[in-house]
Design a protein around this motif. Sequence first.
Motif, PDB file in Angstrom:
ATOM      1  N   ASP A  86      35.045  38.241  46.393  1.00 18.68           N
ATOM      2  CA  ASP A  86      35.268  39.083  47.601  1.00 18.68           C
ATOM      3  C   ASP A  86      37.109  39.276  47.409  1.00 18.68           C
ATOM      4  O   ASP A  86      37.427  39.582  48.369  1.00 18.68           O
ATOM      5  N   LEU A  87      37.669  39.676  46.550  1.00 18.79           N
ATOM      6  CA  LEU A  87      38.939  40.003  45.934  1.00 18.79           C
ATOM      7  C   LEU A  87      39.094  41.270  45.233  1.00 18.79           C
ATOM      8  O   LEU A  87      38.015  41.725  44.766  1.00 18.79           O
ATOM      9  N   GLU A  88      40.186  42.049  45.319  1.00 20.13           N
ATOM     10  CA  GLU A  88      40.406  43.042  44.352  1.00 20.13           C
ATOM     11  C   GLU A  88      41.816  42.747  43.941  1.00 20.13           C
ATOM     12  O   GLU A  88      42.588  42.123  44.554  1.00 20.13           O
ATOM     13  N   LEU A  89      42.056  43.529  42.786  1.00 21.49           N
ATOM     14  CA  LEU A  89      43.295  43.374  42.111  1.00 21.49           C
ATOM     15  C   LEU A  89      44.446  44.280  42.824  1.00 21.49           C
ATOM     16  O   LEU A  89      44.162  45.538  42.888  1.00 21.49           O
ATOM     17  N   ALA A 131      42.343  50.317  34.172  1.00 22.01           N
ATOM     18  CA  ALA A 131      41.272  49.361  33.893  1.00 22.01           C
ATOM     19  C   ALA A 131      41.039  48.311  35.248  1.00 22.01           C
ATOM     20  O   ALA A 131      39.739  48.085  35.274  1.00 22.01           O
ATOM     21  N   THR A 132      41.859  48.152  36.029  1.00 20.65           N
ATOM     22  CA  THR A 132      41.472  47.369  37.153  1.00 20.65           C
ATOM     23  C   THR A 132      41.271  47.967  38.377  1.00 20.65           C
ATOM     24  O   THR A 132      40.822  47.426  39.431  1.00 20.65           O
ATOM     25  N   GLY A 133      41.593  49.215  38.547  1.00 22.86           N
ATOM     26  CA  GLY A 133      41.333  49.853  39.815  1.00 22.86           C
ATOM     27  C   GLY A 133      42.555  49.937  40.678  1.00 22.86           C
ATOM     28  O   GLY A 133      42.561  50.377  41.670  1.00 22.86           O
ATOM     29  N   SER A 134      43.810  49.132  40.189  1.00 21.06           N
ATOM     30  CA  SER A 134      44.973  49.184  41.000  1.00 21.06           C
ATOM     31  C   SER A 134      45.430  50.518  41.172  1.00 21.06           C
ATOM     32  O   SER A 134      45.461  51.240  40.541  1.00 21.06           O
ATOM     33  N   THR A 135      46.110  50.483  42.433  1.00 19.90           N
ATOM     34  CA  THR A 135      46.629  51.943  42.638  1.00 19.90           C
ATOM     35  C   THR A 135      48.241  51.891  42.847  1.00 19.90           C
ATOM     36  O   THR A 135      49.043  52.796  42.836  1.00 19.90           O
TER      37      THR A 135
END
Length: 389
Positions: A86-89, A131-135
């Motif tokens: 339930d996390l995101e980078l 790659a991680t979807g980080s913005t």
Amino acid sequence: MTVVREAVKAALKSQRIETPSWGYGNSGTRFKVFTQTGVPRTPWEKLDDASKVHEFTGVAPKVSLHIPWDRVEDYAALAGYAKERDLELGAINSNTFQDDDYTLGSVCHPDPKTRRKAVRHLLECVDIMDATGSTDLKLWFADGTNYPGQDDIAARQDRLAEALAAVYGRLGDEQRILLEYKFFEPSFYTTDVPDWGTSYAHCLRLGPKAQVVVDTGHHAPGTNIEFIVAFLLREGKLGGFDFNSRFYADDDLMVGSADPFQLFRIMHEVAKNGGLEAATNVAFMLDQCHNIEAKIPAVIRSVMNVQEATAKALLVDRDALTAAQHTGDVLAANSVLMDAYNTDVRPLLREVREEQGLAPDPVAAYTASGWQARIAAERVGGEQAGWGA
């Protein structure tokens, strides 16, 4: 009053606070890094610990990474691992300050070869974002000089601008640069990004995908940080915060521990000027090193400190404040702020958590979970993560 209370509760439930991967590892002072049992050995284990903070607070779903400290072979897999918990980078933090080649600077170095090396690293961080979807790409540069005449101050600004432009051109549509500043250390004569004005000027030149990040520990004593926050929000250039507390310099202590009133004043400007709204896209990140206190409880407590300051800021009677300001009633205006600050918001936050299905006391709930004893028993062998690793 009931309507106001429900609006405050809704805002608190939607708040999101990003925790730093390095906050779960060993850290210390310039003289020694202190070790603790159960500290993560890998980025994967850092995410395991971060998931506990989110589990017990309900408002910490993002985790910042630091490269190369959190380097892995498969960043997409790391992002998938985070999602399972339930996390995101969140923000990808670059590192151009722990290589011998950067003794005289990185992107501002007088040698073009060294500057190219630094830019390659920054572009690698954008690849990791893909790659991680980080913005968010968070940039802090230790670049500067120690002695008068050591280098050309204006030329170093030109080099910085050139490097930033190269990275900016590589960003995707939904990605942005967050440019941090720090008024001194490790360079003691000049720092190449020493204040919010320098960061703002570079971001303004770059364009809409570049914004300023305010580290609350990166200011000279007496600096009015809430003025900076209000100004940047007004200009649409406040990208985020690195929350921590300082007593003397950049101490990276728990946010709100040194001056909780300052944190309230900052959050008042944030709330009043739309900074809590999703469309504003202000990232509320922690940047702390927990040297002598237990890591996970310290991060949980830090999240709670931000929540408490936010709750108090949301309770400011803005109509009364505006009326007092317009009539020039200085004492009444100040009293409105002080009434909100002196409100005990802990019962309100306990109520918010219970409505979210959470334990009212996150630290006590974490302690009772047994996670600390489990990781102390299981994380034996290998190399513990620490500052710089």
